[in-house]
Motif scaffolding. Structure first.
Motif, PDB file in Angstrom:
ATOM      1  N   PRO A 761       0.816  -1.223   0.000  1.00  0.00           N
ATOM      2  CA  PRO A 761       0.000   0.000   0.000  1.00  0.00           C
ATOM      3  C   PRO A 761       0.851   1.275   0.000  1.00  0.00           C
ATOM      4  O   PRO A 761       0.471   2.282  -0.587  1.00  0.00           O
ATOM      5  CB  PRO A 761      -0.831  -0.124   1.273  1.00  0.00           C
ATOM      6  CG  PRO A 761      -0.145  -1.123   2.113  1.00  0.00           C
ATOM      7  CD  PRO A 761       0.532  -2.057   1.193  1.00  0.00           C
ATOM      8  N   VAL A 762       2.034   1.205   0.669  1.00  0.00           N
ATOM      9  CA  VAL A 762       2.899   2.395   0.709  1.00  0.00           C
ATOM     10  C   VAL A 762       3.505   2.649  -0.671  1.00  0.00           C
ATOM     11  O   VAL A 762       3.578   3.792  -1.140  1.00  0.00           O
ATOM     12  CB  VAL A 762       4.013   2.216   1.769  1.00  0.00           C
ATOM     13  CG1 VAL A 762       4.827   3.506   1.907  1.00  0.00           C
ATOM     14  CG2 VAL A 762       3.419   1.811   3.106  1.00  0.00           C
ATOM     15  N   ILE A 763       3.948   1.579  -1.335  1.00  0.00           N
ATOM     16  CA  ILE A 763       4.499   1.726  -2.693  1.00  0.00           C
ATOM     17  C   ILE A 763       3.460   2.326  -3.625  1.00  0.00           C
ATOM     18  O   ILE A 763       3.741   3.258  -4.397  1.00  0.00           O
ATOM     19  CB  ILE A 763       4.984   0.352  -3.212  1.00  0.00           C
ATOM     20  CG1 ILE A 763       6.202  -0.119  -2.405  1.00  0.00           C
ATOM     21  CG2 ILE A 763       5.324   0.425  -4.700  1.00  0.00           C
ATOM     22  CD1 ILE A 763       6.613  -1.552  -2.699  1.00  0.00           C
ATOM     23  N   ASP A 764       2.212   1.830  -3.537  1.00  0.00           N
ATOM     24  CA  ASP A 764       1.144   2.352  -4.388  1.00  0.00           C
ATOM     25  C   ASP A 764       0.880   3.825  -4.095  1.00  0.00           C
ATOM     26  O   ASP A 764       0.733   4.647  -5.013  1.00  0.00           O
ATOM     27  CB  ASP A 764      -0.139   1.552  -4.170  1.00  0.00           C
ATOM     28  CG  ASP A 764      -0.045   0.150  -4.731  1.00  0.00           C
ATOM     29  OD1 ASP A 764       0.908  -0.120  -5.497  1.00  0.00           O
ATOM     30  OD2 ASP A 764      -0.901  -0.683  -4.395  1.00  0.00           O
ATOM     31  N   ALA A 765       0.830   4.173  -2.796  1.00  0.00           N
ATOM     32  CA  ALA A 765       0.529   5.570  -2.429  1.00  0.00           C
ATOM     33  C   ALA A 765       1.644   6.504  -2.861  1.00  0.00           C
ATOM     34  O   ALA A 765       1.388   7.623  -3.345  1.00  0.00           O
ATOM     35  CB  ALA A 765       0.304   5.657  -0.917  1.00  0.00           C
ATOM     36  N   LEU A 766       2.899   6.071  -2.685  1.00  0.00           N
ATOM     37  CA  LEU A 766       4.020   6.918  -3.101  1.00  0.00           C
ATOM     38  C   LEU A 766       4.036   7.095  -4.619  1.00  0.00           C
ATOM     39  O   LEU A 766       4.320   8.191  -5.134  1.00  0.00           O
ATOM     40  CB  LEU A 766       5.339   6.313  -2.626  1.00  0.00           C
ATOM     41  CG  LEU A 766       5.586   6.322  -1.103  1.00  0.00           C
ATOM     42  CD1 LEU A 766       6.863   5.571  -0.764  1.00  0.00           C
ATOM     43  CD2 LEU A 766       5.683   7.760  -0.584  1.00  0.00           C
ATOM     44  N   SER A 767       3.743   6.027  -5.333  1.00  0.00           N
ATOM     45  CA  SER A 767       3.712   6.122  -6.799  1.00  0.00           C
ATOM     46  C   SER A 767       2.624   7.089  -7.258  1.00  0.00           C
ATOM     47  O   SER A 767       2.827   7.927  -8.150  1.00  0.00           O
ATOM     48  CB  SER A 767       3.464   4.744  -7.410  1.00  0.00           C
ATOM     49  OG  SER A 767       4.516   3.859  -7.091  1.00  0.00           O
ATOM     50  N   GLU A 768       1.447   7.002  -6.630  1.00  0.00           N
ATOM     51  CA  GLU A 768       0.340   7.884  -7.005  1.00  0.00           C
ATOM     52  C   GLU A 768       0.637   9.350  -6.696  1.00  0.00           C
ATOM     53  O   GLU A 768       0.149  10.252  -7.375  1.00  0.00           O
ATOM     54  CB  GLU A 768      -0.932   7.446  -6.277  1.00  0.00           C
ATOM     55  CG  GLU A 768      -1.487   6.126  -6.771  1.00  0.00           C
ATOM     56  CD  GLU A 768      -2.640   5.623  -5.912  1.00  0.00           C
ATOM     57  OE1 GLU A 768      -3.060   6.378  -5.000  1.00  0.00           O
ATOM     58  OE2 GLU A 768      -3.121   4.490  -6.137  1.00  0.00           O
ATOM     59  N   SER A 769       1.446   9.580  -5.678  1.00  0.00           N
ATOM     60  CA  SER A 769       1.767  10.972  -5.324  1.00  0.00           C
ATOM     61  C   SER A 769       3.006  11.483  -6.056  1.00  0.00           C
ATOM     62  O   SER A 769       3.498  12.565  -5.765  1.00  0.00           O
ATOM     63  CB  SER A 769       1.980  11.079  -3.810  1.00  0.00           C
ATOM     64  OG  SER A 769       3.089  10.288  -3.410  1.00  0.00           O
ATOM     65  N   GLY A 770       3.549  10.675  -6.976  1.00  0.00           N
ATOM     66  CA  GLY A 770       4.676  11.118  -7.789  1.00  0.00           C
ATOM     67  C   GLY A 770       6.040  10.856  -7.184  1.00  0.00           C
ATOM     68  O   GLY A 770       7.051  11.293  -7.731  1.00  0.00           O
ATOM     69  N   LYS A 771       6.117  10.139  -6.085  1.00  0.00           N
ATOM     70  CA  LYS A 771       7.412   9.879  -5.441  1.00  0.00           C
ATOM     71  C   LYS A 771       7.944   8.537  -5.927  1.00  0.00           C
ATOM     72  O   LYS A 771       8.046   7.549  -5.176  1.00  0.00           O
ATOM     73  CB  LYS A 771       7.262   9.900  -3.918  1.00  0.00           C
ATOM     74  CG  LYS A 771       6.801  11.271  -3.393  1.00  0.00           C
ATOM     75  CD  LYS A 771       6.677  11.280  -1.872  1.00  0.00           C
ATOM     76  CE  LYS A 771       6.254  12.657  -1.372  1.00  0.00           C
ATOM     77  NZ  LYS A 771       6.111  12.705   0.086  1.00  0.00           N
ATOM     78  N   LYS A 772       8.289   8.527  -7.251  1.00  0.00           N
ATOM     79  CA  LYS A 772       8.708   7.293  -7.899  1.00  0.00           C
ATOM     80  C   LYS A 772       9.989   6.729  -7.309  1.00  0.00           C
ATOM     81  O   LYS A 772      10.144   5.518  -7.162  1.00  0.00           O
ATOM     82  CB  LYS A 772       8.912   7.539  -9.406  1.00  0.00           C
ATOM     83  CG  LYS A 772       7.662   7.986 -10.139  1.00  0.00           C
ATOM     84  CD  LYS A 772       6.654   6.850 -10.191  1.00  0.00           C
ATOM     85  CE  LYS A 772       5.458   7.239 -11.055  1.00  0.00           C
ATOM     86  NZ  LYS A 772       4.443   6.154 -11.075  1.00  0.00           N
ATOM     87  N   HIS A 773      10.921   7.620  -6.937  1.00  0.00           N
ATOM     88  CA  HIS A 773      12.208   7.147  -6.407  1.00  0.00           C
ATOM     89  C   HIS A 773      12.003   6.385  -5.097  1.00  0.00           C
ATOM     90  O   HIS A 773      12.539   5.280  -4.904  1.00  0.00           O
ATOM     91  CB  HIS A 773      13.147   8.337  -6.196  1.00  0.00           C
ATOM     92  CG  HIS A 773      14.467   7.945  -5.589  1.00  0.00           C
ATOM     93  ND1 HIS A 773      15.423   7.238  -6.288  1.00  0.00           N
ATOM     94  CD2 HIS A 773      14.980   8.151  -4.332  1.00  0.00           C
ATOM     95  CE1 HIS A 773      16.470   7.024  -5.501  1.00  0.00           C
ATOM     96  NE2 HIS A 773      16.222   7.583  -4.306  1.00  0.00           N
TER      97      HIS A 773
END
Length: 864
Positions: A761-773
């Protein structure tokens, strides 16, 4: 000098070597030259006084039986003039030989000596048999004889028959009254014991002490105090034994603070005529603190004992050692062993067995294999107690393979298992319903020459009740009255070799535990009419029901919602002079709590107060739960203060009920305050943190739950049952992915191993908020952990996934590796908050009070 005189002189010259004296006796006497009875009497006295010569006794008996008239010589063997008694088996053999010769009845003192030996070895059945033989032989029982019978009946709990014997005694002494009073107190009938005391010509200090201790054990402290006042008024000063009895009984009843108040008075108010504490007082108080989990208070007491010279015996060290191990302080226990060596106190086998038994029972923190390593380290020489502790530990874990390995090792080491050892394994197998292994164990017992005793029979009957074979259990109990253990043969061929048709077999009769087991099973199934028939049968067999039997009925009725009938049982107890205890009332109060009848609970608590029966933490917890269940948390909260005013320490359950109730009403600040007080009162317990975090998670208080989880990680507390995935997923759901990310990083930094699915869930949330790195970094770490764990649990402090799934986990459909297995609980750990509010700490240090069951209801569910 005559031949008889020469023989006696020779025996006296060799008195220091009884075996040599016996050889001379056998050599110089024969059927044609029989010895004088006084020579036999002198020789038998020498042999009785030297245990190493006891194996030679059968040889002497055979020689005496070869004489023309062995009767006077057999009487010499059984003479009560000998200071040291023979082994009971030999005495019985000599007695039976004497009775087989016929002739005049043996004198009453011979019977008395045998009765005393039978009582010493707890052969209560033999006492009755000898008494009947005395009457049949035409001998006249004296006061000692009747007192021995009275002691046997009282020890067996057959108080109604004991009372009839007491009333029929043509003459009795103060010992007679003391025996009956002690029997009543053991049966929980201290009021009847008081009646015995009242009927004595004058008050007796020993009997008074017995009754005082009995009242204290039953929680009737006010009546105990009134009796102590009566003693003083009649010029009978309570001595240290009186006070020790009160302290011991209060400690055993869990009322340690009351016991300490008496102990403190003995220390500080001795100028007012109170006795000073002795070694027993300190030892009893130390055990009381340790059993109650009050380790800090026990530590202070141990320091006082050191200064006063009361910590110089191995028995005192063993008590303290047991307390430390029991409360999980193994490191301090090891230091105590070093102190014993420094002080010149030699540890005994019991000392080491305390450590082994304590470690074995501490299943959460210690691996039994570690204890085995300790046993084999050479520090101690394991005995049958050591091995039985290991056996019990493996049995409690269901590991019968390891338990059998322990039995094999005992055989290799030449340490023969005793019947108790086999009973431990038998009970474990029956509880697990593993009948095939039970049969193999019985075969093994038969091969080793063991036979079942009453305790074994009770274990088997309990196993049948647990495995839904109640009819067969009742059938066996019925058969035991006529057949003894032979009744077990109807279970199958595996039992045939363990029973015989001997008279000893038939003496294996049902006792109070047997009936308690049956009635408990019948009450649980709601078969109350049959249970009552068993109660009537039990009374008809002269087995007096105790408070535990009546409590079984109270609990059974309450389990089935029949509280009105439970009340009738309580009243019937009082009519039969079997006084209800705190436990009796607690069971009834629990029944009303299940119906949320707070008013009835308050009436019962008021009744307890009027009768001098003390409430305890379980009593108050039932009332708190009833109030909270009705949404009346504001009425429940003041009960915490009331408990402390009555010197009752709230436990985890007390605080847990209030925390849940406040959270349910969305008053989270009040829940937090209760939690703070709980930490100060009960200590930093994992269960408290789990409870608080669970409640916050249930009501979606994700930030607060996250803060608690962080504190737990900092404290390095094991958080296996933490709803950590729910918290992290919840934070992501409310757009708090940064908090979830920081929590994950803390997991990693502290070395915790946890379910890699938590990352998703954290990976998904970070990806959605643009924090790809950041998302890519977490993905790599997730794969790394997955490869390392490969679904395996980690070491201490881990967060391991379980099989039960959380309803709120939106990632439940993935089956990648074992990464998405769910936690099986909704508990976690909270952070340490402020200390207890002003006023609560003024009653002494209550930080380490007794670690009671986290849910009192589970205690109530296990009656009998």
């Amino acid at each position: 000098m005559s031949t008889a005189s020469s023989l006696l002189l020779l025996l006296r010259r060799n008195a220091a070597a009884p075996a040599v004296a016996l050889r001379l006796f056998l050599h110089l006497t024969s059927p044609s030259a029989p010895p004088p009875p006084r020579a036999t009497s002198f020789l038998s006295g020498l042999l009785a006084a030297d245990p190493s010569c006891h194996p030679l006794l059968p040889r002497l008996l055979r020689h005496l039986l070869s004489l023309p008239d062995p009767s006077p010589h057999l009487l010499s063997l059984l003479s009560p003039r000998h200071r040291s008694p023979f082994p009971l088996a030999f005495s019985l053999s000599a007695f039976r030989s004497l009775r087989a010769l016929g002739g005049a009845a043996p004198p009453t003192p011979v019977y008395n000596r045998l009765l005393l030996a039978a009582l010493r070895e707890d052969r209560l059945d033999l006492v009755e048999a000898l008494y009947k033989d005395l009457l049949l032989a035409g001998a006249t029982p004296d006061v000692f004889t009747r007192n021995a019978l009275l002691e046997a009946l009282s020890a067996a709990g057959r108080m109604d028959l004991a009372r009839r014997v007491f009333d029929a005694m043509p003459a009795r002494n103060e010992f007679s009254s003391g025996i009956l009073a002690r029997g009543y107190c053991r049966a929980g009938r201290s009021a009847d014991a008081l009646a015995v005391l009242d009927a004595m010509p004058e008050m007796n200090l020993v009997v008074c002490n017995t009754v005082v201790a009995g009242f204290c054990r039953e929680g009737r402290v006010d009546e105990a105090e009134r009796l102590v006042d009566r003693m003083r008024a009649q010029g009978l000063a309570p001595n240290v034994v009186t006070f020790n009895g009160r302290i011991s009984a209060l400690c055993k009843a869990g009322r340690v603070l009351e016991a300490y108040r008496i102990f403190n008075d003995m220390q500080e108010a001795w100028e007012q005529g109170l006795p000073r504490p002795d070694q027993v007082t300190f030892d009893v108080m130390l055990s009381g603190f340790c059993d109650a989990g009050m380790v800090d208070e026990a530590t202070v007491l141990v320091d006082i004992m050191r200064c006063g010279g009361f910590l110089r015996k191995v028995e005192s060290y063993n008590r303290w050692l047991s307390g430390l191990v029991k409360n999980g302080r193994v490191g301090e226990a090891q230091e105590l062993l070093s102190e014993m060596a420094h002080e010149g106190v030699q540890p005994n086998s019991y000392t080491y067995n305390i450590i082994v038994d304590g470690l074995c029972k501490e299943g959460k923190a210690f691996d039994v294999r570690r204890v085995e390593d300790f046993v084999r380290s050479g520090v101690m020489t394991p005995d049958v107690v050591t091995y039985t502790s290991l056996l019990h530990a493996y049995c409690s874990k269901g590991n019968t393979t390891a338990a059998n390995r322990i039995l094999d090792e005992m055989a290799q080491k030449g340490c023969a298992p005793n019947l108790f050892t086999y009973n431990v394994l038998l009970q474990s197998l029956l509880k697990a319903g593993r009948t095939t292994e039970v049969e193999r164990l019985l075969e093994r017992m038969s091969e080793k020459g063991y036979s079942l005793d009453t305790a074994s029979c009770n274990i088997i009957i309990d196993g049948l009740c647990r495995n839904s074979k109640l009819e067969m259990a009742m059938d066996i109990v019925d058969g035991m009255w006529n057949e003894g253990r032979l009744a077990l043969r109807r279970l199958g061929n595996s039992f045939v070799s363990l029973v015989s048709d001997s008279s000893i077999s038939k003496s294996c009769l049902p006792d109070r535990i047997t009936y308690s087991t049956l009635m408990n099973a019948l009450c649980k199934e709601g078969r109350f009419d049959e249970a009552k028939k068993k109660l009537v049968e039990m009374i008809g067999k002269d087995i007096s029901p105790d408070s535990v039997i009546y409590d079984t009925f109270i609990h059974g009725y309450c389990m089935h919602g029949k509280t009105s009938l439970a009340i009738k049982v309580l009243r019937d107890m009082e009519k039969r002079s079997c006084n209800p205890s705190t436990r009796s009332y607690n069971l009834l109060i629990w029944g009303f709590q299940e119906k949320q009848k707070s008013d009835e609970i308050l009436k019962l608590m008021s009744e307890m107060k009027e009768k001098g029966i003390s409430s305890n933490v379980m009593t108050y917890n039932s009332l708190i739960k009833s109030f909270c269940g009705r949404g009346m948390v504001n009425k429940a909260m003041p009960l915490l203060d009331e408990m402390l005013q009555n010197e009752i320490v709230p436990n985890v359950t007390s605080f847990g009920l209030l925390i849940k109730a406040f959270c349910k009403t969305a008053d989270f600040s009040a829940a937090q305050r209760v939690f703070d007080v709980a930490l100060s009162t009960c200590g930093q317990k994992e269960v408290l943190y789990c409870l608080m975090c669970t409640e916050l998670s249930t009501y979606a208080r994700w930030i607060e739950a996250k803060n608690i989880l962080e504190t737990a990680l900092e404290m390095r507390i094991s958080i296996q049952s933490f709803p950590y995935k729910r918290i992290i997923a919840g934070l992501c759901d409310v757009s708090e992915a940064d908090h979830a990310h920081s929590l994950l990083k803390l997991f990693i930094a502290k070395g915790y191993s946890f379910d890699p699915a938590t990352f998703m869930p954290v990976i998904d949330a970070l990806s959605e908020s643009g924090k790809k790195h950041d998302a890519d970094m977490l993905s790599e770490k997730m794969m790394e952990i997955a490869d390392c764990n490969d679904g395996q649990s980690a070491v201490s402090g881990v967060v391991t996934p379980r099989s039960r799934k959380h309803e709120q986990d939106k990632y439940a459909e993935s089956d990648w590796h074992a990464l998405l297995h769910r936690d099986d609980s909704a508990r976690t750990i909270m952070k340490i908050t402020n200390r207890v509010r002003t006023g609560w700490g003024q009653r002494g240090n209550i930080h380490e009070h007794k670690r009671q069951q986290d849910d009192d209801i589970y205690v109530l569910e296990n009656i009998g």
